[in-house]
Design an enzyme around this catalytic site. Structure first.
Site, short mmCIF file in Angstrom:
data_model
loop_
_atom_site.label_atom_id
_atom_site.label_comp_id
_atom_site.label_asym_id
_atom_site.label_seq_id
_atom_site.Cartn_x
_atom_site.Cartn_y
_atom_site.Cartn_z
CD GLU A 133 43.26 54.17 118.62
OE1 GLU A 133 43.91 53.11 118.53
OE2 GLU A 133 42.22 54.39 117.97
CG HIS A 159 47.14 55.23 115.79
ND1 HIS A 159 46.14 55.55 116.68
CD2 HIS A 159 46.53 54.75 114.68
CE1 HIS A 159 44.98 55.27 116.13
NE2 HIS A 159 45.19 54.79 114.91
CD GLU A 196 44.92 57.03 111.16
OE1 GLU A 196 44.31 56.13 110.58
OE2 GLU A 196 45.41 56.90 112.29
CE LYS A 199 42.26 51.52 115.54
NZ LYS A 199 41.50 52.69 115.88
CB SER A 220 34.99 56.44 110.01
OG SER A 220 34.99 56.47 111.43
CG ASN A 230 45.95 50.06 113.62
OD1 ASN A 230 46.34 49.12 114.32
ND2 ASN A 230 45.77 51.28 114.09
C1 PEP Z 1 42.85 54.03 112.84
O1 PEP Z 1 42.78 53.85 114.05
O2 PEP Z 1 43.95 54.13 112.29
C2 PEP Z 1 41.60 54.13 112.10
C3 PEP Z 1 41.61 54.72 110.95
O3 PEP Z 1 40.48 53.58 112.70
P1 PEP Z 1 39.00 53.50 112.06
O4 PEP Z 1 39.14 53.10 110.63
O5 PEP Z 1 38.30 52.47 112.88
O6 PEP Z 1 38.40 54.87 112.20
#
Ligand code: PEP
Length: 255
Positions: free
Chosen positions: A99, A97, A169, A11, A215, A9
């Site tokens: 966000e 998601h 997540e 973003k 992460s 992703n």
């Molecule tokens: C995400 O936003 O879906 C995500 C997993 O971000 P990150 O890997 O940067 O934590």
């Protein structure tokens, strides 16, 4: 055997030229993917046609979208419909998601409409769920995630559920460098699978890919992916660097 999937992703990152270079670097070293080892790259809308063209000759790697409209089309300035995505070569769309839930007030009710639009265009949905830190600290994560899944998904038929990939997540792990331990992630994935089992039966529960996101990186991917109910990852930051993303793909290949 259910699919293992690594989905990147991007973003709101990378110019068109940077996106092109990143995809070039990824495909240059891509291992031989299969029906059960798949990669999705979800760039911003502006990059989708370019990315789709770059991936056209490669099997089992496809372009995804990070969102779609809850409406089919018409006077909705700034929106992008599932029909448009489908016509641009998109195979999957990330919905729910954290966000989008947090900054754009996306509710379960809205997600139900978006999922319906995606399914009308035969797009697979990568449905995100996950709890904030306060909920984890209160040990209420199962109830919280369970409610997100029930509200947005449990009206679906078994056939539709087959087109859903779930991405767990935990919000406290996204972009923070603080990964869930593999035990925490596995526990939640097993819980989600047990919910699917109770609602849809063993076949759907065993077929549904459940990805971990938060992460996930080149260092921790192998351990996370070795867990019985973790079928790959939804990757944010580490999807923006070819070496890191390829290392995560490689961890999926050998899981
Ligand atoms: C995400 O936003 O879906 C995500 C997993 O971000 P990150 O890997 O940067 O934590």
């Amino acid at each position: 055997m259910r699919k293992r999937i690594v989905a990147g992703n991007w973003k709101m990152n990378l110019t068109l030229a940077e996106g092109k270079n990143l995809v070039e670097a990824i495909v240059a070293q891509l291992p031989a993917l299969t029906d059960t080892r798949e990669v999705v790259i979800a760039p911003p809308f502006t990059h989708i046609t370019q990315t789709a063209a770059q991936l056209e000759e490669y099997a089992h790697i496809s372009v995804g979208a990070q969102n779609c409209s809850s409406e089919a089309g018409g006077a909705f300035t700034g929106e992008v419909s599932a029909t448009m995505l489908q016509s641009a070569g998109v195979g999957s769309v990330i919905l729910g998601h954290s966000e989008r839930r947090e900054y754009f007030n996306e509710t379960s009710e809205l997600l139900v409409k978006k999922i319906a639009q995606a399914f009308n265009q035969n797009l697979r949905v990568i449905f995100c769920c996950g709890e904030p830190l306060s909920v984890r600290d209160a040990n209420e994560q199962n109830n919280f995630v369970g409610k997100q899944i029930e509200e947005a998904l449990f009206h679906l038929s078994a056939e539709e559920m087959n087109q859903i990939v779930i991405a767990y997540e935990p919000i406290w792990a996204i972009g923070t460098g603080r990964t869930a331990t593999s035990a925490q992630a596995q526990e939640m994935h097993a819980y989600i699978r047990s919910m699917l089992q109770n609602k849809y039966g063993n076949d759907i529960a065993q077929k549904t890919s459940i990805l971990y996101g938060g992460s996930c990186n080149a260092q921790n991917a192998a351990e996370l992916f070795s867990c019985a109910d973790i079928d790959g990852g939804l990757i944010g930051g580490a999807a923006l660097k070819s070496e890191a993303f390829l290392a995560i793909i490689s961890a999926m290949m050998s899981a």
